[in-house]
Design an enzyme around this catalytic site. Structure first.
Site, mmCIF file in Angstrom:
data_model
loop_
_atom_site.group_PDB
_atom_site.id
_atom_site.type_symbol
_atom_site.label_atom_id
_atom_site.label_comp_id
_atom_site.label_asym_id
_atom_site.label_seq_id
_atom_site.Cartn_x
_atom_site.Cartn_y
_atom_site.Cartn_z
ATOM 1 N N ASP A 134 0.815 -1.214 0.000
ATOM 2 C CA ASP A 134 0.000 0.000 0.000
ATOM 3 C C ASP A 134 0.846 1.261 0.000
ATOM 4 O OD1 ASP A 134 -2.533 -0.917 -0.217
ATOM 5 O OD2 ASP A 134 -2.952 -0.940 1.933
ATOM 6 N N MET B 268 -7.853 9.000 9.297
ATOM 7 C CA MET B 268 -8.305 9.655 8.058
ATOM 8 C C MET B 268 -9.209 10.841 8.373
ATOM 9 S SD MET B 268 -9.138 6.127 5.991
ATOM 10 C CE MET B 268 -9.847 5.315 7.399
ATOM 11 N N LYS C 292 -4.202 3.096 -3.533
ATOM 12 C CA LYS C 292 -5.224 3.813 -4.308
ATOM 13 C C LYS C 292 -4.572 4.908 -5.143
ATOM 14 C CE LYS C 292 -8.815 1.776 -2.699
ATOM 15 N NZ LYS C 292 -8.452 1.398 -1.368
HETATM 16 N N1 SAH Z 1 -4.574 -0.127 8.703
HETATM 17 C C1 SAH Z 1 -3.994 1.135 9.134
HETATM 18 C C2 SAH Z 1 -4.921 2.303 8.891
HETATM 19 C C3 SAH Z 1 -5.203 2.585 7.427
HETATM 20 S S1 SAH Z 1 -6.187 4.004 7.198
HETATM 21 C C4 SAH Z 1 -3.616 1.028 10.608
HETATM 22 O O1 SAH Z 1 -3.977 0.056 11.278
HETATM 23 O O2 SAH Z 1 -2.934 1.930 11.094
HETATM 24 C C5 SAH Z 1 -4.978 5.241 6.900
HETATM 25 C C6 SAH Z 1 -4.963 6.225 8.065
HETATM 26 O O3 SAH Z 1 -4.173 5.681 9.131
HETATM 27 C C7 SAH Z 1 -4.303 7.549 7.759
HETATM 28 O O4 SAH Z 1 -5.208 8.446 7.121
HETATM 29 C C8 SAH Z 1 -3.958 8.043 9.154
HETATM 30 O O5 SAH Z 1 -5.104 8.536 9.836
HETATM 31 C C9 SAH Z 1 -3.554 6.733 9.830
HETATM 32 N N2 SAH Z 1 -2.087 6.515 9.792
HETATM 33 C C10 SAH Z 1 -1.429 5.530 9.162
HETATM 34 N N3 SAH Z 1 -0.100 5.606 9.412
HETATM 35 C C11 SAH Z 1 0.066 6.676 10.228
HETATM 36 C C12 SAH Z 1 1.194 7.296 10.843
HETATM 37 N N4 SAH Z 1 2.428 6.815 10.692
HETATM 38 N N5 SAH Z 1 0.990 8.387 11.618
HETATM 39 C C13 SAH Z 1 -0.249 8.882 11.812
HETATM 40 N N6 SAH Z 1 -1.348 8.353 11.252
HETATM 41 C C14 SAH Z 1 -1.204 7.267 10.475
#
Ligand code: SAH
Length: 253
Positions: A52, A184, A72
């Site tokens: 991803d 998000m 995406k």
């Molecule tokens: N499966 C992922 C989430 C995917 S949705 C998980 O468990 O973390 C994507 C969202 O995750 C982003 O829009 C943000 O809100 C959050 N995100 C992912 N990586 C991040 C990071 N390193 N720091 C802050 N937010 C993060």
């Protein structure tokens, strides 16, 4: 990390990623050190890795598998079906397939949908959990996800479709959950913030924005629900937003 051998006692009893199988693997929030040993083992066994957008270069360097970008892209609304079909086709072609997702594969990452599609197609699959962004953000900004003084419950919510998603439940979740953790949420934050104030959440309640948690670009900004508007537009990158009385930085409490 690229020279770790799976033929050492630590890895010997680990499951084998067989030909024709797909593993949905959590890559954690960014820091390579937050990969699990199972994730490492999966990356080293895979022939092909569908990854991803949020997966860091350092993590991709661990594997010698063929790397295929499966994030995406703007304007591609049926992309998810395509990705799922590609996973099925790769497994049917006899590959050892890793589907690498940011954080945990079953938290807001459509991992649940991919898993169901694999089941429906009769493809054996395994889930390797990962450290979700909320945990990475909590750790790097030193904000407890639970604390006896503040909250014994925590709510993870998606900021997408903030207006419609929760319907009737919005009032209860928004008002009563002592700690809200928004994934998000940056784009819709102003709407969400006004909604929370509207249902009765206190304007003085602390808010933290944690961007690029666990990476060198990590940034944390503290504010309150009443005046968040002055800071949030200046942030970019993947961001976790935490809202609740316990949201106080280590050197602020
Ligand atoms: N499966 C992922 C989430 C995917 S949705 C998980 O468990 O973390 C994507 C969202 O995750 C982003 O829009 C943000 O809100 C959050 N995100 C992912 N990586 C991040 C990071 N390193 N720091 C802050 N937010 C993060």
């Amino acid at each position: 990390v690229d020279s770790v051998s799976l033929d050492v006692p630590l890895f010997r009893d680990f499951p084998t990623l067989s030909s024709g199988h797909v593993w949905l693997v959590g890559a954690g929030p960014g820091d390579v050190g937050l990969l699990t040993l199972h994730a490492l083992s999966a990356l080293q066994q895979a022939d092909v890795v569908y990854y991803d957008a949020l997966i860091s270069e350092d993590i991709l360097k661990i594997t010698s598998a063929t790397l295929i970008y499966a994030g995406k892209k703007a304007g591609e609304s049926c992309r998810q079906d395509r990705i799922t079909q590609d996973l099925i086709d790769a497994a049917r072609a006899g590959h050892r397939v890793v589907r690498l997702k940011g954080g945990d594969p079953l938290v807001f990452g459509r991992g649940g949908e991919e898993m169901q599609a694999l089941h429906a197609a009769g493809i054996p699959c395994r889930i390797i959990p990962g450290v979700t962004a909320a945990q990475g953000a909590a750790a790097c900004s030193q904000i407890p996800l639970t604390h006896r003084d503040h909250n014994s419950a925590v709510t993870f919510l998606s900021g997408h479709q903030a207006e419609t998603l929760y319907g009737e439940a919005w009032h209860d979740i928004g008002l009563r959950s002592p700690l809200l953790v928004l994934y998000m949420g940056l784009k819709n934050f102003d709407k969400i913030r006004l909604r929370l104030l509207d249902v009765g959440r206190c304007p003085t309640q602390p808010v933290a924005f944690i961007s690029a948690a666990t990476t060198p670009q990590q940034k944390t900004v503290f504010t309150t629900l009443g005046d968040s508007l002055t800071v949030w537009p200046h942030l970019s990158g993947p961001t976790i937003i935490m809202i609740g009385e316990g949201v106080v930085g280590a050197n602020q409490g």
